[in-house]
Motif scaffolding. Structure first.
Motif, PDB file in Angstrom:
ATOM      1  N   THR A 172     -33.053  77.345 -35.464  1.00 11.42           N
ATOM      2  CA  THR A 172     -33.645  78.426 -36.326  1.00 11.42           C
ATOM      3  C   THR A 172     -34.297  77.886 -37.587  1.00 11.42           C
ATOM      4  O   THR A 172     -35.537  78.431 -37.982  1.00 11.42           O
ATOM      5  CB  THR A 172     -32.388  78.973 -36.966  1.00 11.42           C
ATOM      6  N   GLU A 173     -34.143  76.683 -38.225  1.00 11.03           N
ATOM      7  CA  GLU A 173     -34.975  76.205 -39.220  1.00 11.03           C
ATOM      8  C   GLU A 173     -36.482  76.038 -38.763  1.00 11.03           C
ATOM      9  O   GLU A 173     -37.379  76.149 -39.420  1.00 11.03           O
ATOM     10  CB  GLU A 173     -34.203  75.023 -39.907  1.00 11.03           C
ATOM     11  N   ASP A 174     -36.474  75.297 -37.658  1.00  7.75           N
ATOM     12  CA  ASP A 174     -37.933  75.264 -36.881  1.00  7.75           C
ATOM     13  C   ASP A 174     -38.600  76.581 -37.111  1.00  7.75           C
ATOM     14  O   ASP A 174     -40.092  76.405 -37.052  1.00  7.75           O
ATOM     15  CB  ASP A 174     -37.825  74.764 -35.611  1.00  7.75           C
ATOM     16  N   PHE A 175     -37.962  77.522 -36.402  1.00  9.16           N
ATOM     17  CA  PHE A 175     -38.745  78.670 -36.211  1.00  9.16           C
ATOM     18  C   PHE A 175     -39.205  79.455 -37.698  1.00  9.16           C
ATOM     19  O   PHE A 175     -40.219  79.838 -38.028  1.00  9.16           O
ATOM     20  CB  PHE A 175     -37.775  79.777 -35.396  1.00  9.16           C
ATOM     21  N   LEU A 176     -37.984  79.333 -38.510  1.00 12.13           N
ATOM     22  CA  LEU A 176     -38.598  79.804 -40.036  1.00 12.13           C
ATOM     23  C   LEU A 176     -39.407  79.161 -40.463  1.00 12.13           C
ATOM     24  O   LEU A 176     -40.246  79.515 -41.331  1.00 12.13           O
ATOM     25  CB  LEU A 176     -37.152  79.800 -40.680  1.00 12.13           C
ATOM     26  N   ARG A 177     -39.583  77.682 -40.382  1.00  8.49           N
ATOM     27  CA  ARG A 177     -40.750  76.905 -41.193  1.00  8.49           C
ATOM     28  C   ARG A 177     -42.064  77.338 -40.442  1.00  8.49           C
ATOM     29  O   ARG A 177     -43.003  77.535 -41.312  1.00  8.49           O
ATOM     30  CB  ARG A 177     -40.384  75.329 -40.806  1.00  8.49           C
ATOM     31  N   THR A 178     -42.155  77.568 -39.116  1.00 12.44           N
ATOM     32  CA  THR A 178     -43.176  77.735 -38.381  1.00 12.44           C
ATOM     33  C   THR A 178     -43.864  79.155 -38.928  1.00 12.44           C
ATOM     34  O   THR A 178     -45.082  79.393 -39.138  1.00 12.44           O
ATOM     35  CB  THR A 178     -43.178  77.545 -36.895  1.00 12.44           C
TER      36      THR A 178
END
Length: 68
Positions: free
Chosen positions: A40-46
């Motif tokens: 989820t962190e990867d998606f939120l950062r992107t």
């Protein structure tokens, strides 16, 4: 997967400053030597680094046309 590491000149955390989730996951896979999965962190950062493709003015113009 091999245990290859990125050069020490790449000291940023995996995925830092990358523009895609795929790139972040790829680098984390290289760093850890095991296949990584997107978080989820990867998606939120992107998402937080993605610029809007529609300006506020464009959205208001569209809204104005749909009301008529």
């Amino acid at each position: 997967m091999s245990n290859r590491r990125r050069p020490s000149s790449c000291s940023a955390p995996p995925g830092a400053g990358k523009s895609t989730v795929a790139q972040a996951v790829f680098e984390r896979t290289l760093d850890t030597g095991t296949r990584a999965q997107p978080t989820t962190e990867d998606f939120l950062r992107t998402i937080s680094r993605t610029r809007p493709t529609v300006t506020t003015e464009m959205a208001l113009e569209f809204a104005d046309h749909t009301i008529r």
